[in-house]
Design a protein around this motif. Structure first.
Motif, PDB file in Angstrom:
ATOM      1  N   GLY A  73       0.827  -1.204   0.000  1.00  0.00           N
ATOM      2  CA  GLY A  73       0.000   0.000   0.000  1.00  0.00           C
ATOM      3  C   GLY A  73       0.862   1.254   0.000  1.00  0.00           C
ATOM      4  O   GLY A  73       0.529   2.256  -0.643  1.00  0.00           O
ATOM      5  N   THR A  74       1.973   1.193   0.732  1.00  0.00           N
ATOM      6  CA  THR A  74       2.898   2.335   0.762  1.00  0.00           C
ATOM      7  C   THR A  74       3.471   2.584  -0.640  1.00  0.00           C
ATOM      8  O   THR A  74       3.578   3.733  -1.085  1.00  0.00           O
ATOM      9  CB  THR A  74       4.045   2.048   1.762  1.00  0.00           C
ATOM     10  OG1 THR A  74       3.476   1.586   2.983  1.00  0.00           O
ATOM     11  CG2 THR A  74       4.888   3.281   2.009  1.00  0.00           C
ATOM     12  N   LEU A 126       0.843   4.317  -2.802  1.00  0.00           N
ATOM     13  CA  LEU A 126       0.777   5.766  -2.571  1.00  0.00           C
ATOM     14  C   LEU A 126       1.947   6.473  -3.246  1.00  0.00           C
ATOM     15  O   LEU A 126       1.778   7.518  -3.890  1.00  0.00           O
ATOM     16  CB  LEU A 126       0.802   6.065  -1.062  1.00  0.00           C
ATOM     17  CG  LEU A 126      -0.409   5.585  -0.250  1.00  0.00           C
ATOM     18  CD1 LEU A 126      -0.121   5.688   1.249  1.00  0.00           C
ATOM     19  CD2 LEU A 126      -1.650   6.405  -0.601  1.00  0.00           C
ATOM     20  N   PHE A 129      -2.002   6.325   8.925  1.00  0.00           N
ATOM     21  CA  PHE A 129      -0.857   5.430   9.063  1.00  0.00           C
ATOM     22  C   PHE A 129       0.388   6.191   8.558  1.00  0.00           C
ATOM     23  O   PHE A 129       0.270   7.073   7.706  1.00  0.00           O
ATOM     24  CB  PHE A 129      -1.124   4.184   8.215  1.00  0.00           C
ATOM     25  CG  PHE A 129      -0.089   3.113   8.342  1.00  0.00           C
ATOM     26  CD1 PHE A 129       0.213   2.555   9.571  1.00  0.00           C
ATOM     27  CD2 PHE A 129       0.585   2.656   7.222  1.00  0.00           C
ATOM     28  CE1 PHE A 129       1.172   1.557   9.679  1.00  0.00           C
ATOM     29  CE2 PHE A 129       1.532   1.657   7.320  1.00  0.00           C
ATOM     30  CZ  PHE A 129       1.821   1.118   8.556  1.00  0.00           C
ATOM     31  N   ALA A 135       2.519   5.560   6.515  1.00  0.00           N
ATOM     32  CA  ALA A 135       2.777   5.459   5.071  1.00  0.00           C
ATOM     33  C   ALA A 135       2.461   6.762   4.346  1.00  0.00           C
ATOM     34  O   ALA A 135       3.052   7.052   3.303  1.00  0.00           O
ATOM     35  CB  ALA A 135       1.948   4.334   4.465  1.00  0.00           C
ATOM     36  N   VAL A 149      -7.401  10.210   4.019  1.00  0.00           N
ATOM     37  CA  VAL A 149      -7.194   8.799   4.362  1.00  0.00           C
ATOM     38  C   VAL A 149      -8.474   8.295   5.023  1.00  0.00           C
ATOM     39  O   VAL A 149      -8.872   8.808   6.072  1.00  0.00           O
ATOM     40  CB  VAL A 149      -5.987   8.636   5.306  1.00  0.00           C
ATOM     41  CG1 VAL A 149      -5.745   7.164   5.594  1.00  0.00           C
ATOM     42  CG2 VAL A 149      -4.745   9.289   4.699  1.00  0.00           C
ATOM     43  N   MET A 207      -9.799   6.414   7.237  1.00  0.00           N
ATOM     44  CA  MET A 207      -9.323   5.599   8.351  1.00  0.00           C
ATOM     45  C   MET A 207     -10.427   4.747   8.963  1.00  0.00           C
ATOM     46  O   MET A 207     -11.578   5.179   9.071  1.00  0.00           O
ATOM     47  CB  MET A 207      -8.733   6.506   9.440  1.00  0.00           C
ATOM     48  CG  MET A 207      -7.355   7.035   9.107  1.00  0.00           C
ATOM     49  SD  MET A 207      -6.109   5.738   8.952  1.00  0.00           S
ATOM     50  CE  MET A 207      -5.705   5.439  10.673  1.00  0.00           C
ATOM     51  N   SER A 220      -4.277  -1.246   0.159  1.00  0.00           N
ATOM     52  CA  SER A 220      -3.214  -2.122   0.672  1.00  0.00           C
ATOM     53  C   SER A 220      -3.773  -3.525   0.827  1.00  0.00           C
ATOM     54  O   SER A 220      -4.927  -3.685   1.233  1.00  0.00           O
ATOM     55  CB  SER A 220      -2.741  -1.635   2.039  1.00  0.00           C
ATOM     56  OG  SER A 220      -2.011  -2.657   2.700  1.00  0.00           O
ATOM     57  N   ASP A 222      -1.815  -5.749   2.663  1.00  0.00           N
ATOM     58  CA  ASP A 222      -0.878  -6.352   3.621  1.00  0.00           C
ATOM     59  C   ASP A 222      -1.644  -7.346   4.493  1.00  0.00           C
ATOM     60  O   ASP A 222      -2.861  -7.519   4.358  1.00  0.00           O
ATOM     61  CB  ASP A 222      -0.093  -5.275   4.398  1.00  0.00           C
ATOM     62  CG  ASP A 222      -0.863  -4.613   5.530  1.00  0.00           C
ATOM     63  OD1 ASP A 222      -1.867  -5.173   6.001  1.00  0.00           O
ATOM     64  OD2 ASP A 222      -0.443  -3.518   5.952  1.00  0.00           O
ATOM     65  N   LYS A 281      -5.083  -6.384   6.407  1.00  0.00           N
ATOM     66  CA  LYS A 281      -6.169  -5.640   5.764  1.00  0.00           C
ATOM     67  C   LYS A 281      -7.372  -6.543   5.443  1.00  0.00           C
ATOM     68  O   LYS A 281      -7.282  -7.766   5.553  1.00  0.00           O
ATOM     69  CB  LYS A 281      -5.640  -4.987   4.483  1.00  0.00           C
ATOM     70  CG  LYS A 281      -4.571  -3.902   4.763  1.00  0.00           C
ATOM     71  CD  LYS A 281      -5.041  -2.823   5.724  1.00  0.00           C
ATOM     72  CE  LYS A 281      -4.245  -1.533   5.686  1.00  0.00           C
ATOM     73  NZ  LYS A 281      -2.900  -1.589   6.241  1.00  0.00           N
ATOM     74  N   GLY A 337       1.080  -6.488  -0.551  1.00  0.00           N
ATOM     75  CA  GLY A 337       0.663  -6.032  -1.876  1.00  0.00           C
ATOM     76  C   GLY A 337      -0.135  -4.753  -1.764  1.00  0.00           C
ATOM     77  O   GLY A 337      -0.520  -4.331  -0.670  1.00  0.00           O
TER      78      GLY A 337
HETATM   79  C1  LIG Z   1      -1.856  -0.327   5.736  1.00  0.00           C
HETATM   80  C2  LIG Z   1      -1.970   1.068   5.318  1.00  0.00           C
HETATM   81  C3  LIG Z   1      -1.097   1.646   4.371  1.00  0.00           C
HETATM   82  C4  LIG Z   1       0.132   0.978   3.863  1.00  0.00           C
HETATM   83  O1  LIG Z   1      -0.020  -0.290   3.401  1.00  0.00           O
HETATM   84  P1  LIG Z   1       1.184  -1.350   3.417  1.00  0.00           P
HETATM   85  O2  LIG Z   1       0.693  -2.356   2.443  1.00  0.00           O
HETATM   86  O3  LIG Z   1       1.289  -1.918   4.806  1.00  0.00           O
HETATM   87  O4  LIG Z   1       2.419  -0.662   2.971  1.00  0.00           O
HETATM   88  C5  LIG Z   1      -1.342   2.951   3.964  1.00  0.00           C
HETATM   89  N1  LIG Z   1      -2.363   3.668   4.459  1.00  0.00           N
HETATM   90  C6  LIG Z   1      -3.207   3.156   5.382  1.00  0.00           C
HETATM   91  C7  LIG Z   1      -4.347   3.989   5.868  1.00  0.00           C
HETATM   92  C8  LIG Z   1      -3.024   1.860   5.860  1.00  0.00           C
HETATM   93  O5  LIG Z   1      -3.842   1.379   6.797  1.00  0.00           O
END
Ligand SMILES: *Cc1c(COP(=O)(O)O)cnc(C)c1O
Length: 397
Positions: free
Chosen positions: A61-62, A65, A87, A89, A131, A133, A181, A183, A186, A193
């Motif tokens: 996810g990072t 972005l 987060f 990221a 975001v 959240m 994301s 990960d 999630k 991924g």
């Molecule tokens: C998990 C998350 C990310 C980053 O995702 P990764 O796959 O862990 O790098 C980015 N933004 C938010 C809001 C997240 O919860």
């Protein structure tokens, strides 16, 4: 929220396909891959579900972005507006490009507050990055109008809200770019991924090239490809994509379970007059990955968080003091602790966050508790949890 809770034969079979062909890379090797294109198939499935013209998968996810910002031309010295509650990221991806993360207050939606965003816009601002959240969204209508008025891009971080919607459209598909994301924790997972979605073809063209060393992906001789610009490697592997392909088919099943469990807990807490719930903007539907509520004061929120922990009700977060999702815990950003020297543009323009006033955010986040909604709970377990939560909170407010 976590897709890893419901992991089984469908995921195993998809991964086995990849292992049987032996091609773990998403590009090339057409002759021996036995027709398996897991990354491509997952992109197609996501495009359909997220109602987006283009989808590009990446390694996290990072990375999504970072690639999304890069694909839109964000670079050194550009300002990107992001919330105080998110987060890490968010600022990592901005800083990775030499751009400047501009923190802005959140409101009772727990996401960017539009009038605070407007006050922060300068001639360097390029992107507004709300975001979504803990399962629910920013006031996207207000942010969209602002972006149109000031000619800015809207990038939705929908990593924690996949499957939620706003006026009938999937979260992530409303802005110019949207990111997810996959990960391990999630709603649906690839292990590791991420994906970006967009309806702007040039952003997509930039994204797939940038995330694969600048390869132009023309023809089918990788060695002979041209490189229209500098890139990097943010590729996803076929093994990760295979897991995601099984999981994306189960997204709506997972969302239905989350909604059912969320509703039981919410109804139980609704009987407590001191509790209010996080505001969902008009036209919005959560993905129900968390139940978020406010206590009347910071003191009571702390006490309730502690009480829930002592009663062994796991998965309830008080972000204000704990974890690393709120600016108060970002000492590394505030003190600019980087391994090597930061780019000069960042040194010159990064606000001194040790002196900022985010009391408007503190007002909401300081009173908020977020409880993770699990997929694996039985109906009895949810009822029992609801009863326990009600009892603990009643005793403390
Ligand atoms: C998990 C998350 C990310 C980053 O995702 P990764 O796959 O862990 O790098 C980015 N933004 C938010 C809001 C997240 O919860």
């Amino acid at each position: 929220m976590p897709g890893f809770e419901l992991f089984g034969d469908k995921e195993r079979n998809q991964v086995q396909d990849v292992l049987d062909s032996g091609v773990l890379m998403r590009y090339g090797f057409d002759g021996i891959r036995n027709g398996h294109w897991k990354a491509k198939e997952l992109e197609t499935a996501l495009a359909r579900r997220m109602e987006a013209d283009h989808v590009h998968l990446v390694s996290s996810g990072t990375a999504a972005l970072t690639v999304a910002l890069a694909s839109a031309g964000v670079g050194a010295g550009d300002e990107v507006i992001m919330p105080t509650f998110t987060f890490v990221a968010s600022f990592e991806s901005i800083l990775a490009l030499g751009a400047i993360p501009i923190l802005v207050d959140v409101d009772d939606t727990l996401t960017l507050e539009a009038s605070a965003v407007e006050k922060t816009i300068t001639d360097k601002t390029k992107v507004v990055m709300p975001v979504h959240m803990c399962g629910s969204m920013a006031d996207l209508g207000a942010l969209q109008s602002l972006c149109e008025k000031h000619e800015l891009l809207l990038l939705e971080d929908a990593c924690q809200a996949i499957g939620g919607s706003y006026h009938g459209k999937p979260l992530g598909s409303i802005g110019d770019l949207g990111c997810f994301s996959f990960d391990y924790v999630k709603t649906i997972t690839c292990g590791e991924g991420g994906a970006l979605i967009t309806n702007t073809e040039s952003f997509y063209e930039n994204a797939h090239k940038y995330s694969d060393h600048g390869h132009d992906h023309l023809g089918n001789d990788r060695g002979a490809e041209q490189h229209p610009f500098l890139g990097y490697n943010f590729r996803i592997s076929e093994l990760n994509a295979a897991v995601g392909l099984a999981q994306v088919a189960r997204l709506d099943e997972f969302l239905a379970i989350q909604e059912r469990n969320y509703t039981v807990l919410r109804e139980a807490l609704s009987s407590i007059p001191e509790i209010t719930f996080r505001r969902v903007p008009e036209g919005g539907v959560e993905n129900y990955s968390f139940l978020n509520f406010f206590l009347p004061s910071e003191e009571k929120a702390r006490a309730v968080h502690q009480g829930l922990g002592e009663a062994r009700i796991d998965g309830c977060f008080y972000w204000y003091d704990n974890n690393w999702h709120y600016y108060r815990k970002w000492e590394h950003l505030i003190q600019r602790k980087s391994l090597g020297k930061l780019p000069q543009d960042v040194i010159d323009a990064l606000p001194d966050y040790s002196k900022s006033d985010f009391s408007a955010s503190d007002h909401w986040v300081g009173r908020n508790i977020s409880c993770l909604i699990k997929l694996g709970w039985t109906a009895d377990e949810v009822q029992e949890r609801a009863g326990k939560m009600q009892k603990v909170i009643r005793g403390l407010v």
